[in-house]
Enzyme design. Structure first.
Site, PDB file in Angstrom:
ATOM      1  N   ASP A 165       0.519  -1.467  -0.149  1.00  0.00           N
ATOM      2  CA  ASP A 165      -0.003   0.030   0.003  1.00  0.00           C
ATOM      3  C   ASP A 165       0.475   1.621  -0.030  1.00  0.00           C
ATOM      4  O   ASP A 165       1.965   1.031  -0.331  1.00  0.00           O
ATOM      5  CB  ASP A 165      -0.801  -0.210   1.270  1.00  0.00           C
ATOM      6  CG  ASP A 165       0.149   0.205   2.490  1.00  0.00           C
ATOM      7  OD1 ASP A 165       0.611   0.079   2.693  1.00  0.00           O
ATOM      8  OD2 ASP A 165      -1.107   0.102   3.443  1.00  0.00           O
ATOM      9  N   CYS A 223       3.058  -3.162   4.409  1.00  0.00           N
ATOM     10  CA  CYS A 223       2.374  -1.896   4.482  1.00  0.00           C
ATOM     11  C   CYS A 223       2.904  -1.560   5.605  1.00  0.00           C
ATOM     12  O   CYS A 223       4.171  -1.456   6.128  1.00  0.00           O
ATOM     13  CB  CYS A 223       0.718  -2.483   5.037  1.00  0.00           C
ATOM     14  SG  CYS A 223       0.706  -3.075   6.637  1.00  0.00           S
ATOM     15  N   THR A 234       2.904  -1.550   8.162  1.00  0.00           N
ATOM     16  CA  THR A 234       3.038  -2.552  10.116  1.00  0.00           C
ATOM     17  C   THR A 234       3.014  -3.876   9.629  1.00  0.00           C
ATOM     18  O   THR A 234       4.342  -4.869  10.611  1.00  0.00           O
ATOM     19  CB  THR A 234       2.313  -2.460  10.546  1.00  0.00           C
ATOM     20  OG1 THR A 234       0.894  -3.377  10.595  1.00  0.00           O
ATOM     21  CG2 THR A 234       1.928  -0.870  11.470  1.00  0.00           C
ATOM     22  N   HIS A 273       8.150 -24.667   9.336  1.00  0.00           N
ATOM     23  CA  HIS A 273       7.242 -25.180  10.007  1.00  0.00           C
ATOM     24  C   HIS A 273       5.863 -24.940   9.812  1.00  0.00           C
ATOM     25  O   HIS A 273       4.583 -25.823   9.846  1.00  0.00           O
ATOM     26  CB  HIS A 273       7.124 -24.726  11.858  1.00  0.00           C
ATOM     27  CG  HIS A 273       8.331 -25.545  12.397  1.00  0.00           C
ATOM     28  ND1 HIS A 273       8.288 -25.346  13.481  1.00  0.00           N
ATOM     29  CD2 HIS A 273       9.658 -26.424  11.438  1.00  0.00           C
ATOM     30  CE1 HIS A 273      10.758 -25.566  13.768  1.00  0.00           C
ATOM     31  NE2 HIS A 273      10.438 -26.406  12.995  1.00  0.00           N
ATOM     32  N   HIS A 307       4.503 -31.268  10.814  1.00  0.00           N
ATOM     33  CA  HIS A 307       4.350 -29.477  10.705  1.00  0.00           C
ATOM     34  C   HIS A 307       2.809 -29.408   9.384  1.00  0.00           C
ATOM     35  O   HIS A 307       2.420 -28.598   9.187  1.00  0.00           O
ATOM     36  CB  HIS A 307       4.908 -29.176   9.892  1.00  0.00           C
ATOM     37  CG  HIS A 307       6.402 -28.639  11.537  1.00  0.00           C
ATOM     38  ND1 HIS A 307       6.153 -28.445  12.221  1.00  0.00           N
ATOM     39  CD2 HIS A 307       7.652 -29.473  11.151  1.00  0.00           C
ATOM     40  CE1 HIS A 307       7.191 -28.330  13.467  1.00  0.00           C
ATOM     41  NE2 HIS A 307       8.443 -29.264  12.033  1.00  0.00           N
TER      42      HIS A 307
END
Ligand code: RB5
Length: 143
Positions: free
Chosen positions: A8, A66, A68, A99, A134
């Site tokens: 963004d 973005c 965060t 994992h 996993h």
């Protein structure tokens, strides 16, 4: 390895740095936008199409940026087959692949310095899924 990236407005500078870095390493990378303008760009409008491309198998891995990393990861993870991880260190990036078989890396431009972010990208690309127990856990998640 085929890669796809998007951001963004708040992630556009780091996305540009990631693109330059990956191109210098010889990777084939598609840029889904946003362009370099500072106009508002809502992260779901970029996370969803990128996640759809990755979930469809058209790209091996995706990278979303973005402010965060949180919004991008949330939006991408709504797409079945997308496994996005918001990573703030190399260990998280490596484990997300090893994992959790993450196929999308989310980064926060307002959280990470550029050098750390590029190290995280390197760690994510270099790691591989360990399978076994996993995979059984991922099967329980479904999608
Ligand atoms: C944009 O201001 C910001 O909210 C967005 O880039 C992201 O950090 C959301 O998770």
């Amino acid at each position: 390895m085929k890669l796809i990236v998007a951001s963004d407005h708040a992630g556009r500078r780091l996305k540009r740095a990631v693109l330059v870095h990956l191109a210098a390493k010889g990777f084939e990378v598609r840029d889904l936008g946003v362009d370099d303008s500072t106009e508002r760009a809502d992260y779901p409008d970029y996370a969803r199409p990128l996640a759809e491309e990755v979930a469809a198998g058209k790209y091996d891995l995706g990278i979303l940026v973005c402010g965060t990393g949180t919004g991008m990861a949330m939006a991408a993870n709504k797409i079945p087959g997308a496994r996005a991880a918001n990573c703030t260190c190399e260990f998280l990036a490596r484990m997300a692949r090893a994992h959790n078989n993450a196929n999308i890396l989310a980064l926060g431009e307002r959280v990470l310095g550029e050098a750390l972010a590029l190290d995280i990208v390197e760690a994510f690309i270099a790691a591989s899924f360990e399978g076994g127990r996993h995979q059984a856990r991922l099967d329980k998640i479904g999608g």
